[in-house]
Design an enzyme around this catalytic site. Structure first.
Site, PDB file in Angstrom:
ATOM      1  N   HIS A 123       0.831  -1.204   0.000  1.00 19.32           N
ATOM      2  CA  HIS A 123       0.000   0.000   0.000  1.00 19.32           C
ATOM      3  C   HIS A 123       0.867   1.256   0.000  1.00 19.32           C
ATOM      4  O   HIS A 123       0.615   2.195  -0.772  1.00 19.32           O
ATOM      5  CB  HIS A 123      -0.910  -0.030   1.234  1.00 19.32           C
ATOM      6  CG  HIS A 123      -1.797   1.159   1.376  1.00 19.32           C
ATOM      7  ND1 HIS A 123      -3.101   1.180   0.930  1.00 19.32           N
ATOM      8  CD2 HIS A 123      -1.568   2.384   1.913  1.00 19.32           C
ATOM      9  CE1 HIS A 123      -3.635   2.358   1.183  1.00 19.32           C
ATOM     10  NE2 HIS A 123      -2.730   3.109   1.792  1.00 19.32           N
ATOM     11  N   GLU A 124       1.911   1.281   0.844  1.00 20.87           N
ATOM     12  CA  GLU A 124       2.784   2.458   0.923  1.00 20.87           C
ATOM     13  C   GLU A 124       3.603   2.623  -0.358  1.00 20.87           C
ATOM     14  O   GLU A 124       3.811   3.744  -0.843  1.00 20.87           O
ATOM     15  CB  GLU A 124       3.707   2.351   2.133  1.00 20.87           C
ATOM     16  CG  GLU A 124       2.987   2.409   3.465  1.00 20.87           C
ATOM     17  CD  GLU A 124       2.144   3.655   3.615  1.00 20.87           C
ATOM     18  OE1 GLU A 124       2.515   4.708   3.071  1.00 20.87           O
ATOM     19  OE2 GLU A 124       1.085   3.580   4.270  1.00 20.87           O
ATOM     20  N   HIS A 165       1.570   4.336  -2.911  1.00 21.38           N
ATOM     21  CA  HIS A 165       1.471   5.793  -2.739  1.00 21.38           C
ATOM     22  C   HIS A 165       2.662   6.505  -3.386  1.00 21.38           C
ATOM     23  O   HIS A 165       2.502   7.582  -3.979  1.00 21.38           O
ATOM     24  CB  HIS A 165       1.417   6.142  -1.254  1.00 21.38           C
ATOM     25  CG  HIS A 165       0.060   6.019  -0.642  1.00 21.38           C
ATOM     26  ND1 HIS A 165      -1.091   6.435  -1.280  1.00 21.38           N
ATOM     27  CD2 HIS A 165      -0.336   5.540   0.577  1.00 21.38           C
ATOM     28  CE1 HIS A 165      -2.132   6.212  -0.507  1.00 21.38           C
ATOM     29  NE2 HIS A 165      -1.720   5.675   0.627  1.00 21.38           N
ATOM     30  N   GLU A 192      -6.470   6.428  -1.880  1.00 22.73           N
ATOM     31  CA  GLU A 192      -6.497   5.314  -0.924  1.00 22.73           C
ATOM     32  C   GLU A 192      -7.002   4.037  -1.589  1.00 22.73           C
ATOM     33  O   GLU A 192      -6.443   2.955  -1.401  1.00 22.73           O
ATOM     34  CB  GLU A 192      -7.384   5.662   0.270  1.00 22.73           C
ATOM     35  CG  GLU A 192      -6.760   6.638   1.245  1.00 22.73           C
ATOM     36  CD  GLU A 192      -5.512   6.095   1.909  1.00 22.73           C
ATOM     37  OE1 GLU A 192      -5.326   4.870   1.996  1.00 22.73           O
ATOM     38  OE2 GLU A 192      -4.692   6.915   2.336  1.00 22.73           O
TER      39      GLU A 192
END
Length: 269
Positions: free
Chosen positions: A134-135, A138, A186
């Site tokens: 997930h990071e 980003h 997100e």
């Protein structure tokens, strides 16, 4: 020459943003990709100077801990869905010694920071891989630099690029702790976490990120909102969306059978 080129780029991007009518939630990224790399390096240097508030665990003291995390990163970025592996490298992961925060964040350029509180809270390597995926998303989808630009303004980013404002990098570091991503960012980061973990080299359950959110949901926040949810707002159907993406991808949702996460946690201070 470099200063003039960046200033012209800035003006061109602003005009383009006005013409395209890009909205506040998803602004056009002003600076070129190489500035993500430069900004990430500058932010990291500033973090190293903030050991009182952001103490980085020494790799010299904990080489096995760092190697373990780099192996996870390597498994994740083997995905064909990674856009900037060559530019960002994705071997720059750092541990912040703070057992009271369930948090992780990424900077432009692919630097990833994870708190010991989160590492100790998680139950499996699959769940950690899901959070790291997930990071990485980003950074790789340039959500982070877009959010910084939105919150701090394009002029500050230009000042950082030109080296004209000594306090600009400090402002960026402080902003990272409270950076709010848009709902669409997100959702995209969750989606790509699944896709990254579905690559053939990955030994992880591809919906690993859902396991972390399930634990938060089942245990509650313990009287307060975990930092990760403060900076990564929960849209309410996050677990279901991650699991739905896994079903769409048809990827393996069985837990890793060769991972040794409990042994890893024992090595943490």
């Amino acid at each position: 020459m470099r200063k003039t080129s960046l200033q012209l780029l800035f003006l061109f991007a602003v005009v383009s943003a006005i013409i395209s009518g890009c909205n506040k939630d998803e602004p056009l990224v002003i600076l070129p990709l190489e500035q993500d790399v430069q900004l990430g390096a500058q932010v990291h240097e500033e973090i190293l100077n903030m050991q009182d508030s952001l103490p980085i665990l020494s790799e010299q003291q904990y080489p096995q801990v760092y190697q373990y995390l780099r192996n996870i990163m390597s498994n994740i970025v083997a995905s064909e869905d990674i856009l900037y592996e060559e530019e960002f490298g994705y071997d720059k992961i750092y541990i912040i010694k703070n057992d009271n925060e369930l948090n992780a964040f990424a900077t432009p350029g692919g630097y990833v920071y994870v708190y010991t509180g989160l590492l100790k809270y998680l139950d499996s390597e699959d769940h950690l891989a899901g959070v790291l995926g997930h990071e990485i998303a980003h950074a790789d989808r340039r959500h982070t630099v877009r959010a910084i630009q939105r919150d701090l303004g394009v002029q500050l980013l230009l000042d950082v690029a030109l080296g004209q404002n000594q306090g600009a990098v400090v402002q960026v570091v402080r902003a990272l702790g409270d950076l709010q991503y848009s709902r669409s960012n997100e959702e995209e980061a969750d989606t790509y976490s699944v896709r990254y973990l579905s690559n053939p080299q990955s030994p992880y359950e591809c919906d690993g990120a859902a396991g972390f959110f399930e634990k938060l949901q089942n245990e509650g926040s313990g009287g307060g909102t975990p930092e990760f949810l403060s900076t990564h707002p929960n849209p309410g159907n996050r677990i279901e969306a991650i699991q739905a993406e896994a079903a769409t991808q048809g990827c393996d949702t069985a837990p890793c059978t060769t991972c040794s996460y409990e042994q890893f946690k024992i090595m943490l201070p």
